[in-house]
Design a protein around this motif. Structure first.
Motif, short mmCIF file in Angstrom:
data_model
loop_
_atom_site.label_atom_id
_atom_site.label_comp_id
_atom_site.label_asym_id
_atom_site.label_seq_id
_atom_site.Cartn_x
_atom_site.Cartn_y
_atom_site.Cartn_z
N GLU A 168 -6.70 -9.07 3.56
CA GLU A 168 -5.64 -8.43 4.68
C GLU A 168 -5.68 -9.40 6.13
O GLU A 168 -6.97 -9.46 6.44
N ASN B 246 -12.44 -0.96 -0.78
CA ASN B 246 -11.72 -1.48 0.16
C ASN B 246 -12.50 -1.21 1.67
O ASN B 246 -12.69 0.13 1.77
N GLU B 247 -12.80 -2.12 2.56
CA GLU B 247 -13.17 -1.67 3.88
C GLU B 247 -14.41 -0.89 3.67
O GLU B 247 -14.31 0.60 4.34
N LEU C 51 3.25 -3.12 9.28
CA LEU C 51 2.74 -4.13 9.95
C LEU C 51 3.65 -5.29 10.04
O LEU C 51 4.53 -5.35 10.11
N TYR D 269 -7.45 -9.07 11.26
CA TYR D 269 -6.04 -8.71 11.78
C TYR D 269 -5.78 -9.20 13.16
O TYR D 269 -7.04 -9.54 13.93
N TRP E 92 -3.17 8.60 4.53
CA TRP E 92 -2.07 8.29 5.43
C TRP E 92 -1.05 9.60 5.77
O TRP E 92 -0.04 9.57 5.35
N GLU F 160 0.76 -1.19 0.01
CA GLU F 160 0.15 -0.15 0.04
C GLU F 160 0.91 1.36 0.02
O GLU F 160 2.13 1.22 0.47
N GLY G 164 -5.90 -1.40 0.48
CA GLY G 164 -5.97 -0.69 1.59
C GLY G 164 -6.80 0.74 1.29
O GLY G 164 -7.31 0.80 0.34
N CYS G 165 -6.89 1.27 2.61
CA CYS G 165 -7.78 2.37 2.60
C CYS G 165 -7.24 3.54 1.41
O CYS G 165 -8.19 4.36 0.93
N TRP H 279 -0.94 -6.87 14.26
CA TRP H 279 -0.88 -5.70 14.37
C TRP H 279 -0.80 -5.29 15.82
O TRP H 279 -1.68 -5.38 16.56
N GLN I 262 1.91 -6.09 5.73
CA GLN I 262 1.99 -5.60 4.47
C GLN I 262 3.57 -5.99 3.93
O GLN I 262 4.29 -6.34 4.89
O1 AHR Z 1 -3.07 -2.42 6.43
C1 AHR Z 1 -3.43 -1.19 6.79
C2 AHR Z 1 -4.79 -0.73 6.66
O2 AHR Z 1 -5.61 -1.75 7.50
C3 AHR Z 1 -5.37 -0.89 5.35
O3 AHR Z 1 -5.30 0.21 4.51
C4 AHR Z 1 -6.92 -1.10 5.91
O4 AHR Z 1 -7.67 -1.58 4.66
C5 AHR Z 1 -6.98 -1.77 6.84
O5 AHR Z 1 -7.83 -1.30 7.83
#
Ligand code: AHR
Length: 491
Positions: free
Chosen positions: A300, A173-174, A356, A246, A97, A26, A71-72, A304, A351
Motif C-alpha cells: 500500500e 493486513n496491518e 485515495l 502513505y 468502512w 478494497e 486493506g482493513c 493521502w 487504490q
Molecule cells: O487504503 C486504505 C486503508 O489504509 C487500508 O484499508 C488500510 O490497510 C490502510 O490503513
C-alpha cells in the motif's frame, strides 16, 4: 540551473518486475461498488457486471497485479458470503468502512473475472483478524484445487471449470492496527499458524505475504522475525514481507500550496530510505532467523490528502480528487521502485478507483482518467526492463528524480521536477552508448491543483515533447511540477 544526469547503460541494477506497478482494490467507499462493479442489470455498460469503461482503462494501464479485498476490510471479509447465485448471497454490513450494507454481489468469481479481463495476476488478502486458518485454507482450495473435492466442485458448479491459480496470498493486513491491534509477537504466532495450513494445490504453490511495518518501523520487523523463528524448530513458510507507506498531505486535494506540496512529496525520500533499510534488515537476518530469501513488498502506497467531507458525502469514503501533484507523486514513487528494483518484489498503489490516489474516478456512468493514470500509463514502458544505474539519483526527490531502464535497443527515462515553483533543465548523458533518436511526453500544468473533472476530463494529458539531441546526448527543459518520459533509440 542545468543539472546533469548520467545514465550508465551497461550497468543494470535488476529487472523491474512488472509487479512494481501493481494496484489495490478494497471494499471501501465507491472503489469496488460503483467504481468497478455495477452489476449485470445496470444501465451502465458492463462486461459481466464490471463497468466496461474501467475494464478498458485498466487493461490499457497494464495492471500486472491487483490486491483485493482489503486493506482493513480483508480482516472482516468472509469469502463464502461472496460466491454462488446472487439471490442467495447474504446482505452483510461493512463494519470496517462506515457500516454500509453490501449485497456481496462482488465476490471471488467477480474479482477473478476482472483480473482475467484486464490481464492482472490476483493477489488475495486473507482474513486473519476475524477469520480462521480453516477459512483461509478452504478459500485457497476453492480457488486453486483443480477438481474432485467438494470445494473445487462447488467452484466448478459456480461457473469456473478451471482453477483460478491464485499465487499471491496475504496473511492479514496491518495487524498492528485495524487487523487486530497485535504486537509483533502475537502476529508472528498467528502468522505461523495460518501460514502452516495454506495448501499447495496442484502445481500452484502459494506465495505467502506477511504483514510488514507501518512505514519504516524496524522495531516491528525485528520483533516479528525474532518471534517467528527463535522459538521454533521448523520455520513456517513465508515468501514476502509487506510494508505500507502513505504520503500524508496537510491540504485538501485541490487546495495545496507550494509548501504543502513540497512537504508531501518529500516523503518519497523517506520511502526510498525505508526500502533500503528494511531490505538491509532482511538481508542481515542470519539462521535461525533467516531460512531463505524473503521478498520485500510495499503493498500500500500513495498520497493521502486531508479529507474533504463534502466530497466524501457525495462520492464515498476516502474519495480524493487527483491533481497535477499526484501525477508527480506517482512518478516519484515509481522512480523510487525502479531505482530499488533489486530490493523489491511488488508495490500496490492505493487504490485503483475512487479511493485515495486513484487512476480512475467514476460518477454514475462517467469514468475519468486522472493525472495518476497518465503517469502510470507513460511509465508502463519500464515494466520488465533492466533498471540502470544513474549519477544524480542521489539527489533528494524534492530536487530532481530520475529512473532509467533499457531493453536491447531502447532506453526509457522518466524525469520528474517535483518542485512546485522552480523550472529547471537537464542534460542527459548516456554513458556507454549514443542516443540516435528520442521521443518524449510530458505531463505538466501551470496550476499545481489542476485536475481532470467529470465535466472537463482532459485538463491534464501527456503531450509530446521534443528533446534537443546533440552528439548523442540530450537537453530538456523541465517546468515546475512536471513528469517527462523519454524513449531513446540507442546505438
Ligand atoms: O487504503 C486504505 C486503508 O489504509 C487500508 O484499508 C488500510 O490497510 C490502510 O490503513
Amino acid at each position: 540551473m542545468e543539472r546533469s544526469v548520467i545514465v550508465h547503460i551497461d550497468s543494470p541494477i535488476a529487472v523491474i518486475r512488472p509487479e512494481l506497478h501493481g494496484h489495490f482494490l478494497e471494499h471501501l467507499g465507491t472503489a469496488t461498488y460503483g467504481g468497478i462493479w455495477v452489476g449485470r442489470e445496470s444501465a451502465i455498460p458492463n462486461i459481466d457486471g464490471l463497468r466496461r469503461d474501467a475494464v478498458v482503462a485498466l487493461k490499457e494501464l497494464g495492471v500486472p497485479v491487483l490486491r483485493w479485498p482489503g486493506g482493513c476490510f480483508a480482516d472482516n471479509y468472509h469469502w463464502r458470503n461472496g460466491i454462488g447465485p446472487y439471490v442467495s448471497r447474504p446482505r452483510t454490513v461493512n463494519h470496517t468502512w462506515g457500516g454500509i450494507i453490501e449485497d456481496n454481489s462482488f465476490g471471488t468469481h467477480e474479482f477473478m473475472r476482472l483480473c482475467e479481463l484486464i490481464g492482472a495476476q490476483p493477489y488475495v488478502a486473507g482474513n486473519m483478524g476475524s477469520g480462521s486458518p480453516a477459512e483461509l485454507r478452504d478459500w485457497v482450495e476453492y480457488c486453486n484445487f483443480p477438481a474432485g473435492s467438494s470445494l473445487s466442485d462447488q467452484r466448478i458448479a459456480h461457473g469456473a471449470p478451471d482453477p483460478f491459480r491464485v499465487r499471491f496470498w496475504g496473511v492479514g493486513n496491518e495487524s498492528w492496527a485495524c487487523g487486530g491491534h497485535m504486537s509483533a509477537e502475537e502476529y508472528a504466532a498467528l502468522y505461523a499458524r495460518f501460514a502452516t495450513f495454506v495448501p499447495t494445490c496442484g502445481d500452484v504453490q502459494p506465495y505467502l505475504i506477511a504483514v510488514g511495518p507501518n512505514n519504516n518501523d524496524t522495531d516491528w520487523t525485528r520483533r516479528f522475525f525474532t518471534a517467528l523463528s527463535s522459538a521454533r524448530t521448523y520455520a513456517p513458510p513465508i515468501n514476502g514481507f509487506a510494508m505500507h507507506y502513505y504520503s500524508w498531505g496537510k491540504s485538501r486535494s485541490t487546495r495545496y500550496t507550494a509548501d504543502t506540496v513540497r512537504e508531501q512529496l518529500s516523503t518519497f525520500d523517506d520511502v526510498e530510505r525505508a526500502i533500503k533499510e528494511q531490505r538491509a534488515y532482511l538481508d542481515a537476518l542470519t539462521p535461525p532467523l533467516n531460512r531463505g530469501h524473503i521478498d520485500l513488498l510495499v503493498d500500500e502506497w500513495g498520497t493521502w490528502d486531508l479529507s474533504d467531507l463534502a466530497e466524501e458525502r457525495e462520492h464515498g469514503r476516502f474519495w480524493q480528487q487527483n491533481t497535477m501533484k499526484d501525477a508527480v507523486a506517482a512518478a516519484l514513487g515509481l522512480n523510487v521502485f525502479h531505482r530499488q528494483a533489486d530490493k523489491l518484489a511488488m508495490c500496490n498503489l492505493a487504490q485503483v478507483a475512487n479511493v485515495l490516489q486513484a487512476p480512475l474516478l467514476t460518477d454514475g456512468e462517467r469514468c475519468i482518467r486522472t493525472p495518476t493514470f497518465h503517469a502510470f500509463a507513460l511509465m508502463k514502458d519500464h515494466q520488465g526492463k533492466s533498471s540502470l544505474k544513474l549519477d544524480c539519483a542521489g539527489k533528494p526527490a524534492t530536487e530532481l528524480s530520475v529512473s532509467a531502464s533499457r531493453d536491447e535497443h531502447t532506453m526509457y527515462v522518466t524525469i520528474v521536477n517535483p518542485d512546485p515553483a522552480q523550472n529547471t533543465s537537464v542534460r542527459l548523458v548516456c554513458d556507454g552508448a549514443m542516443a540516435a533518436s528520442a521521443t518524449g511526453w510530458m505531463i505538466n500544468h501551470t496550476d499545481m491543483n489542476a485536475c481532470n473533472t467529470f465535466n472537463q476530463p482532459d485538463v491534464i494529458l501527456p503531450r509530446p515533447v521534443r528533446p534537443e539531441l546533440s552528439a548523442g546526448n540530450l537537453r530538456l527543459d523541465l517546468p515546475a511540477l512536471s513528469v517527462t518520459h523519454l524513449r531513446l533509440e540507442v546505438a
